[in-house]
Motif scaffolding. Structure first.
Motif, PDB file in Angstrom:
ATOM      1  N   ALA A  71      -5.735   1.475  -3.927  1.00 58.30           N
ATOM      2  CA  ALA A  71      -6.918   1.893  -2.950  1.00 58.30           C
ATOM      3  C   ALA A  71      -8.084   1.139  -2.881  1.00 58.30           C
ATOM      4  O   ALA A  71      -8.900   0.728  -2.148  1.00 58.30           O
ATOM      5  N   SER A 129      -6.538  14.110  11.559  1.00 56.70           N
ATOM      6  CA  SER A 129      -7.577  13.151  11.972  1.00 56.70           C
ATOM      7  C   SER A 129      -8.731  13.540  12.765  1.00 56.70           C
ATOM      8  O   SER A 129      -9.742  13.070  12.753  1.00 56.70           O
ATOM      9  N   TYR A 176      -5.863  12.353   5.690  1.00 60.87           N
ATOM     10  CA  TYR A 176      -4.779  12.903   6.772  1.00 60.87           C
ATOM     11  C   TYR A 176      -3.176  12.819   6.094  1.00 60.87           C
ATOM     12  O   TYR A 176      -2.180  13.466   6.657  1.00 60.87           O
ATOM     13  N   GLY A 177      -3.277  11.703   5.002  1.00 61.76           N
ATOM     14  CA  GLY A 177      -1.691  11.725   4.193  1.00 61.76           C
ATOM     15  C   GLY A 177      -1.562  13.101   3.418  1.00 61.76           C
ATOM     16  O   GLY A 177      -0.310  13.378   3.127  1.00 61.76           O
ATOM     17  N   SER A 228       0.125  18.797   2.714  1.00 58.42           N
ATOM     18  CA  SER A 228       1.418  17.969   2.083  1.00 58.42           C
ATOM     19  C   SER A 228       1.808  18.806   0.891  1.00 58.42           C
ATOM     20  O   SER A 228       0.862  19.488   0.138  1.00 58.42           O
ATOM     21  N   PRO A 229       3.036  18.999   0.793  1.00 59.18           N
ATOM     22  CA  PRO A 229       3.442  19.503  -0.689  1.00 59.18           C
ATOM     23  C   PRO A 229       3.045  18.919  -1.881  1.00 59.18           C
ATOM     24  O   PRO A 229       3.001  19.307  -2.920  1.00 59.18           O
ATOM     25  N   ARG A 230       2.517  17.763  -1.745  1.00 56.14           N
ATOM     26  CA  ARG A 230       1.863  17.044  -3.103  1.00 56.14           C
ATOM     27  C   ARG A 230       0.645  17.613  -3.253  1.00 56.14           C
ATOM     28  O   ARG A 230       0.077  17.494  -4.509  1.00 56.14           O
ATOM     29  N   ALA A 248      -0.197   5.880  11.150  1.00 50.02           N
ATOM     30  CA  ALA A 248       0.051   6.212   9.843  1.00 50.02           C
ATOM     31  C   ALA A 248      -0.066   7.792   9.473  1.00 50.02           C
ATOM     32  O   ALA A 248       0.644   8.391   8.325  1.00 50.02           O
ATOM     33  N   GLU A 249      -0.803   8.531  10.158  1.00 45.61           N
ATOM     34  CA  GLU A 249      -0.765   9.921  10.043  1.00 45.61           C
ATOM     35  C   GLU A 249       0.344  10.652  10.478  1.00 45.61           C
ATOM     36  O   GLU A 249       1.030  11.401   9.699  1.00 45.61           O
ATOM     37  N   ARG A 286      -3.528  10.204  17.793  1.00 43.96           N
ATOM     38  CA  ARG A 286      -3.705  10.131  16.412  1.00 43.96           C
ATOM     39  C   ARG A 286      -3.062   8.750  15.633  1.00 43.96           C
ATOM     40  O   ARG A 286      -2.350   8.240  16.565  1.00 43.96           O
ATOM     41  N   PRO A 287      -3.213   8.434  14.766  1.00 46.90           N
ATOM     42  CA  PRO A 287      -3.104   7.287  13.964  1.00 46.90           C
ATOM     43  C   PRO A 287      -1.754   7.098  13.780  1.00 46.90           C
ATOM     44  O   PRO A 287      -1.030   8.270  13.220  1.00 46.90           O
ATOM     45  N   ARG A 337      -0.105   4.354  -0.780  1.00 49.32           N
ATOM     46  CA  ARG A 337      -0.738   5.631  -1.089  1.00 49.32           C
ATOM     47  C   ARG A 337       0.012   6.763  -0.270  1.00 49.32           C
ATOM     48  O   ARG A 337       0.557   6.534   0.567  1.00 49.32           O
ATOM     49  N   ALA A 338      -0.566   7.900  -0.330  1.00 47.12           N
ATOM     50  CA  ALA A 338       0.089   9.171   0.257  1.00 47.12           C
ATOM     51  C   ALA A 338       1.750   9.162   0.251  1.00 47.12           C
ATOM     52  O   ALA A 338       2.389   9.064   1.249  1.00 47.12           O
ATOM     53  N   ASP A 339       2.226   8.889  -1.126  1.00 41.95           N
ATOM     54  CA  ASP A 339       3.592   8.783  -1.153  1.00 41.95           C
ATOM     55  C   ASP A 339       4.101   7.899  -0.270  1.00 41.95           C
ATOM     56  O   ASP A 339       5.196   8.064   0.391  1.00 41.95           O
ATOM     57  N   TYR A 357       3.089   6.513   2.655  1.00 41.00           N
ATOM     58  CA  TYR A 357       2.764   6.701   3.916  1.00 41.00           C
ATOM     59  C   TYR A 357       3.979   7.696   4.082  1.00 41.00           C
ATOM     60  O   TYR A 357       4.326   7.765   5.507  1.00 41.00           O
ATOM     61  N   SER A 393       3.253   9.850   7.744  1.00 42.74           N
ATOM     62  CA  SER A 393       2.778  10.463   6.488  1.00 42.74           C
ATOM     63  C   SER A 393       3.098  12.060   6.558  1.00 42.74           C
ATOM     64  O   SER A 393       3.377  12.378   5.634  1.00 42.74           O
ATOM     65  N   VAL A 394       2.765  12.690   7.710  1.00 39.58           N
ATOM     66  CA  VAL A 394       3.018  13.916   7.575  1.00 39.58           C
ATOM     67  C   VAL A 394       4.225  14.551   7.944  1.00 39.58           C
ATOM     68  O   VAL A 394       4.723  15.233   7.015  1.00 39.58           O
ATOM     69  N   SER A 415       5.874  13.946   4.527  1.00 34.66           N
ATOM     70  CA  SER A 415       6.110  14.844   3.421  1.00 34.66           C
ATOM     71  C   SER A 415       6.508  16.199   3.692  1.00 34.66           C
ATOM     72  O   SER A 415       6.768  16.920   2.854  1.00 34.66           O
ATOM     73  N   HIS A 416       6.981  16.537   5.054  1.00 33.34           N
ATOM     74  CA  HIS A 416       7.790  17.751   5.130  1.00 33.34           C
ATOM     75  C   HIS A 416       9.001  17.608   5.371  1.00 33.34           C
ATOM     76  O   HIS A 416       9.877  18.505   5.273  1.00 33.34           O
ATOM     77  N   ASP A 432       1.096  -1.345   0.041  1.00 34.00           N
ATOM     78  CA  ASP A 432       0.200  -0.016   0.034  1.00 34.00           C
ATOM     79  C   ASP A 432       1.014   1.190   0.013  1.00 34.00           C
ATOM     80  O   ASP A 432       1.614   1.493   1.121  1.00 34.00           O
ATOM     81  N   LEU A 490      -6.538   7.762   5.195  1.00 40.06           N
ATOM     82  CA  LEU A 490      -5.169   8.305   4.574  1.00 40.06           C
ATOM     83  C   LEU A 490      -5.138   9.317   3.340  1.00 40.06           C
ATOM     84  O   LEU A 490      -4.574  10.213   3.239  1.00 40.06           O
TER      85      LEU A 490
END
Lengths: 223, 347
Positions: A69, B266, B260-261, B338-340, A208-209, A205-206, A40-42, A44, A212-213, A216-217, A38, B288
């Motif tokens: 997905a 959330s 949230y991705g 996200s920057p995406r 995965a969140e 929070r999960p 998704r979201a780059d 995770y 992912s966050v 991405s930063h 999986d 996600l």
């Protein structure tokens, strides 16, 4: 593989061997079913291209991104997300992401002195502080203010005062730290570092969140 | 199908800058573009600020400052950096004529060592109570004296600090400490031209906080401090509108292609609303890459566009509403995206 510029101040370090090994564990457990990564979201926040390479090395299938997905609980396929990235407390799986930042300043304050915006925390006795170069714009939730802890010099140190956009302050008590020391938000619990699920649950929070966050930063560094 | 999009109204940004510049005059305005211009997109925002006549840009880190120079932000615009790590490559930064906010002797010495061709532009930081960066009152004279002794390599441009904005009284104390630190530096022989202390809220509200320069981030993006203070009450306009497509629809629920991705907290479940076709709907789940809203009997169509937050002029939620309902500040919500997520710029 894309390797982003390495920031010297903070990073999300990604252990691709952990992803490969986690994939292998999941393939073994899946028996005759096909394990699909999986991503998704780059992936995770771990980085799509690098993760696909590592997961395939471990025996998982690269997904068709557009349909991944919607695979759902098909009998022939099993989708690997949180487990692939080691986000679950499972002794056979290893967390792939480690988030850390450097101490960029140190300070000693007296009893009665306060810290950061809004002065939400005040020292009750003379204490040593470390300023760490990571904040909510990097993915470190502002709700961790006066609540979360980072591991620095072998112990968990509480965040005091409000987490700012790009920095936070740790209370070291009578201990001290040096500029350039590394503070760990989460990493490999088998080496004593905080686990991502503990960080996540302390904030409600999960996991995965969280990954992912951050992913991405922060600049990502691959191991 | 279009994915989630942050639409950035650069004309609103320029109007905010113009109103703020007028408000703080004769102090100059620094446009703060750290954290990818608060998630709005670094280069278009920085270029808009420069085109609007802003002479100071704040980037936080050196890497972002270099990126601005490499992308044509001219040398007559000062670029201020202040999150300095222990292993910075100051040589390139000095060549790019960046300004440095310096808190410690070791930073100062490292900059001086790297300053082989021309003088590095330095702003010394005093800690006036926030207890993050900045020299303590005890260390301050030594830092000033050393920078003056290094005058063949260091140009002492400014003195600055950050304040807590905990209360008016606390800020008054910080302003007094700042004035004292300036007086100490002047007695030691410094003659600085750029004294700066205030960020958005103080710069807006207190004339005595403005000195020569104010550093404006949040307010330029139309992000207000909350606590009942809205952007419109400050005559500021929100700059970002966040939208996402409806990608599935069934049994009174609509699914949006953002999760949230992408940076949606959330904790939005049960706390915030989105707007579709002028009507508001509660968020009932965040995953996600998608979130679900309760649309009841409303005639929502696949492919409709949901507005998560915007200016509020079409009854959609605003960033301020999201921040209040999530128990945070607007800055966190926009920088977390996200920057995406595609940024679409309106001139």
């Amino acid at each position: 593989m894309t390797i982003l510029p390495v920031s010297r101040i903070h990073s999300a370090s990604i252990d691709l061997l952990a992803i490969r090994d986690n994939a292998a564990v999941l393939v073994r457990r899946a028996g005759s079913r096909i394990v699909v990564a999986d991503v998704r979201a780059d992936a995770y926040g771990h980085g799509l291209t690098a993760v696909i390479g590592a997961a395939v090395d471990g025996g998982a299938c690269a997904p068709d991104i557009d349909s991944a997905a919607s695979l759902g609980p098909d009998a022939k396929f099993v989708s690997a997300g949180s487990a692939l990235y080691g986000l679950l407390p499972d002794l056979e799986l290893k967390p792939a992401m480690r988030v850390s930042a450097l101490v960029v300043g140190t300070k000693t304050i007296d009893a009665g002195e306060s810290v950061s915006y809004g002065y939400t925390w005040t020292a009750i006795s003379r204490t040593n502080l470390a300023l760490v170069g990571i904040g909510y714009a990097d993915g470190l939730d502002r709700i961790a203010s006066n609540r979360g802890s980072l591991r620095l010099r072998g112990a968990l140190r509480r965040i005091v005062g409000r987490v700012a956009m790009n920095a936070l302050v740790l209370d070291l008590g009578q201990d001290s730290a040096l500029i350039g020391d590394e503070a760990v938000v989460f990493g490999d619990p088998s080496t004593g570092e905080p686990a991502v699920w503990d960080w996540a649950s302390s904030l409600g929070r999960p996991s995965a969140e969280i990954v992912s966050v951050f992913g991405s930063h922060l600049p990502r560094v691959y191991r | 199908m279009n994915g989630p999009t942050a639409t950035i109204d650069l004309s609103a940004y320029r109007r905010n800058l113009a109103r703020l510049a007028e408000r703080v005059a004769p102090a100059a305005l620094m446009a703060v573009v750290k954290a990818d211009a608060y998630g709005h997109g670094l280069l278009p925002v920085a270029r808009a600020a420069v085109a609007a006549g802003v002479a100071w840009i704040g980037t936080l880190d050196i890497e972002t400052g270099l990126e601005l120079r490499e992308n044509g932000i001219p040398r007559d615009v000062a670029v201020f950096t202040w999150l300095l790590g222990p292993n910075e490559d100051y040589g390139r930064a000095i060549e790019a004529e960046l300004d440095f906010g310096v808190s410690t002797l070791s930073q100062l010495e490292a900059i001086a060592r790297a300053s082989v061709s021309g003088r590095a532009r330095v702003h010394l930081k005093i800690d006036t109570g926030l207890h993050r960066n900045g020299a303590s009152i005890e260390d301050w004279p030594g830092l000033v004296t050393r920078s003056l002794a290094l005058s063949d390599r260091i140009e002492l441009v400014g003195i600055w600090t950050h304040i807590a904005e905990a209360s008016d009284g606390d800020d008054t104390v910080a302003i007094e400490r700042f004035r004292s630190a300036i007086a100490v530096a002047e007695r030691l022989g410094a003659s600085v031209t750029v004294r700066h202390l205030a960020a958005s809220a103080a710069a807006f509200g207190r004339a005595d906080s403005r000195f020569d320069l104010v550093r404006i981030g949040a307010f330029s993006y139309g992000i207000s401090p909350g606590g009942g203070v809205s952007p419109s009450s400050l005559r500021l306009e929100p700059v970002m509108t966040l939208t996402a497509p409806v990608i599935a629809k069934e049994e009174g629920l609509a699914t949006l292609g953002i999760g949230y991705g992408d940076g949606i907290p959330s904790s939005a479940v049960g706390t915030v609303q989105v707007s579709i076709d002028g009507a508001r709907f509660e968020v009932v789940s965040v995953q996600l890459d998608r979130l679900t809203v309760d649309t009841g009997d409303s005639p929502i169509q696949l492919g409709d566009t949901a507005v998560l937050f915007g200016s509020g002029t079409a009854a959609e939620p605003t960033l301020q509403e999201w921040a209040d309902q999530l128990g945070t500040i607007g800055e966190e919500i926009v920088t977390r995206l996200s920057p995406r997520i595609r940024r679409r710029f309106l001139e």
